[in-house]
Design an enzyme around this catalytic site. Sequence first.
Site, mmCIF file in Angstrom:
data_model
loop_
_atom_site.group_PDB
_atom_site.id
_atom_site.type_symbol
_atom_site.label_atom_id
_atom_site.label_comp_id
_atom_site.label_asym_id
_atom_site.label_seq_id
_atom_site.Cartn_x
_atom_site.Cartn_y
_atom_site.Cartn_z
ATOM 1 N N PRO A 18 0.853 -1.195 0.000
ATOM 2 C CA PRO A 18 0.000 0.000 0.000
ATOM 3 C C PRO A 18 0.887 1.242 0.000
ATOM 4 O O PRO A 18 1.633 1.467 0.943
ATOM 5 C CB PRO A 18 -0.767 -0.125 1.332
ATOM 6 C CG PRO A 18 0.080 -0.986 2.196
ATOM 7 C CD PRO A 18 0.939 -1.840 1.310
ATOM 8 N N CYS A 62 3.995 3.286 8.853
ATOM 9 C CA CYS A 62 4.299 4.525 8.125
ATOM 10 C C CYS A 62 5.205 5.427 8.969
ATOM 11 O O CYS A 62 4.860 5.781 10.093
ATOM 12 C CB CYS A 62 3.017 5.274 7.773
ATOM 13 S SG CYS A 62 3.359 6.843 6.943
ATOM 14 N N LYS A 79 0.682 -4.362 8.943
ATOM 15 C CA LYS A 79 2.000 -4.069 8.354
ATOM 16 C C LYS A 79 2.738 -3.153 9.321
ATOM 17 O O LYS A 79 2.192 -2.148 9.779
ATOM 18 C CB LYS A 79 1.850 -3.390 6.993
ATOM 19 C CG LYS A 79 3.204 -3.082 6.365
ATOM 20 C CD LYS A 79 3.103 -2.726 4.889
ATOM 21 C CE LYS A 79 4.513 -2.662 4.300
ATOM 22 N NZ LYS A 79 4.959 -1.332 3.952
ATOM 23 N N HIS A 90 8.237 -4.592 7.332
ATOM 24 C CA HIS A 90 9.227 -3.839 6.563
ATOM 25 C C HIS A 90 10.524 -3.900 7.364
ATOM 26 O O HIS A 90 10.555 -3.523 8.535
ATOM 27 C CB HIS A 90 8.773 -2.393 6.366
ATOM 28 C CG HIS A 90 9.735 -1.574 5.571
ATOM 29 N ND1 HIS A 90 9.509 -1.236 4.252
ATOM 30 C CD2 HIS A 90 10.943 -1.051 5.877
ATOM 31 C CE1 HIS A 90 10.550 -0.532 3.798
ATOM 32 N NE2 HIS A 90 11.420 -0.404 4.775
ATOM 33 N N ASN A 144 9.206 -7.294 3.540
ATOM 34 C CA ASN A 144 9.109 -6.123 2.670
ATOM 35 C C ASN A 144 10.371 -5.278 2.853
ATOM 36 O O ASN A 144 10.892 -5.172 3.950
ATOM 37 C CB ASN A 144 7.850 -5.330 3.058
ATOM 38 C CG ASN A 144 7.742 -3.978 2.364
ATOM 39 O OD1 ASN A 144 7.530 -2.969 3.019
ATOM 40 N ND2 ASN A 144 7.875 -3.942 1.061
ATOM 41 N N GLY A 145 10.843 -4.704 1.735
ATOM 42 C CA GLY A 145 12.002 -3.822 1.807
ATOM 43 C C GLY A 145 13.092 -4.223 0.832
ATOM 44 O O GLY A 145 13.680 -5.291 0.951
ATOM 45 N N ASP A 146 13.319 -3.371 -0.164
ATOM 46 C CA ASP A 146 14.465 -3.505 -1.092
ATOM 47 C C ASP A 146 14.368 -4.636 -2.114
ATOM 48 O O ASP A 146 15.368 -4.965 -2.744
ATOM 49 C CB ASP A 146 15.786 -3.675 -0.318
ATOM 50 C CG ASP A 146 16.153 -2.436 0.486
ATOM 51 O OD1 ASP A 146 15.592 -1.369 0.184
ATOM 52 O OD2 ASP A 146 16.988 -2.537 1.399
ATOM 53 N N ARG A 202 8.174 0.058 -3.968
ATOM 54 C CA ARG A 202 8.703 1.063 -4.908
ATOM 55 C C ARG A 202 9.167 0.467 -6.239
ATOM 56 O O ARG A 202 9.072 1.127 -7.273
ATOM 57 C CB ARG A 202 9.849 1.832 -4.238
ATOM 58 C CG ARG A 202 9.349 2.796 -3.164
ATOM 59 C CD ARG A 202 10.471 3.428 -2.355
ATOM 60 N NE ARG A 202 11.154 2.467 -1.511
ATOM 61 C CZ ARG A 202 12.282 2.725 -0.853
ATOM 62 N NH1 ARG A 202 12.862 3.901 -0.981
ATOM 63 N NH2 ARG A 202 12.843 1.815 -0.084
#
Length: 330
Positions: free
Chosen positions: A18, A102, A141, A171, A204-206, A229
């Site tokens: 998201p 976030c 998340k 993340h 999640n991440g990279d 991303r």
Amino acid sequence: MVKIGNIELPEFPLLLAPMEDVSDPPFRRLCKQHGADLMYSEFISSEGLIRDAMKSKKKLDIFDYERPVGIQIFGGDEEAMEMSAKIVDTVQPDLVDINFGCPVKKVVCKGAGAGVLKDVDLMVRLTKAVIKGTNLPVTVKTRLGWDHDSINIDEVAERLQDVGVQALTIHARTRAQMYKGHSDWSHIQRVKENPRITMPIFGNGDIDSPEKALEYKNKYGLDGMMIGRAAIGYPWIFDEIKHYFKTGELLPPPDMEARIQAAQNHLTWAMEWKGERVGIVEMRRHYTNYFKGIHNFKEYRQQLVTNDSADELFKIFDEIRDAFSDYQIV
């Protein structure tokens, strides 16, 4: 197969993150076409939903072709979170996700998002309030912790599972890292290997290439991964990763026609969903990504981000087709 409540996902699913101002229905539709297994709305303020704020309400739009899809909410007030979960229930997504990750200051200052990582008791109370307000599966998340000295994801995971959370996406950074520095998935691996944890754990991440996706899949033993991303302007990443998992071979990158087609579809669906004017303006942030690395494209990019007419924009796409008909992407 991975299960979240009654939702059945394929083995090792790929989730679309998201992302604020990105993960709207037109973008989700493209990612779904290219292999995303589960997607989420942009995050929605619980207070905004209760106040009936138009922007928040619009984010509740979901369509059958994108299922399974979750709606993500955030907030720091228990009553508001419970009421917003009831509102989310009325549009019947497949699940409700809570954003405890976030890192943005304006969210954290309200005691929401990653701000809650400093107060796990509050996180648990907010989660219970959401579970009370919905009949749907609730997922979360979050991040590893507030900063390097307060990584508390092990406690967070156990306590969230204990109150009924049915899947957790982590993340692999702290709030202090924002989106910078190295993500450390070893902490997520430790959560997954905790014998008390039975709910699916997603990392999640990279993740920005099929090679890295396979390396992390094999190395950390999680239930699936979420991509953010790397999918912006490049929805093909999901198909590419799945193909690489299956065959060990890289798919050729999307050619110029595929990129033009994706950008055109995205624009068309954005105008259908938001209205022509807003759709045109909000698409501008995506063109750079669709045509990233294309030589001699600057002039066309300039035209795409300054033109206000749908007809003119489609003419520009046709000009791009002609100008780059022999262009080889490697």
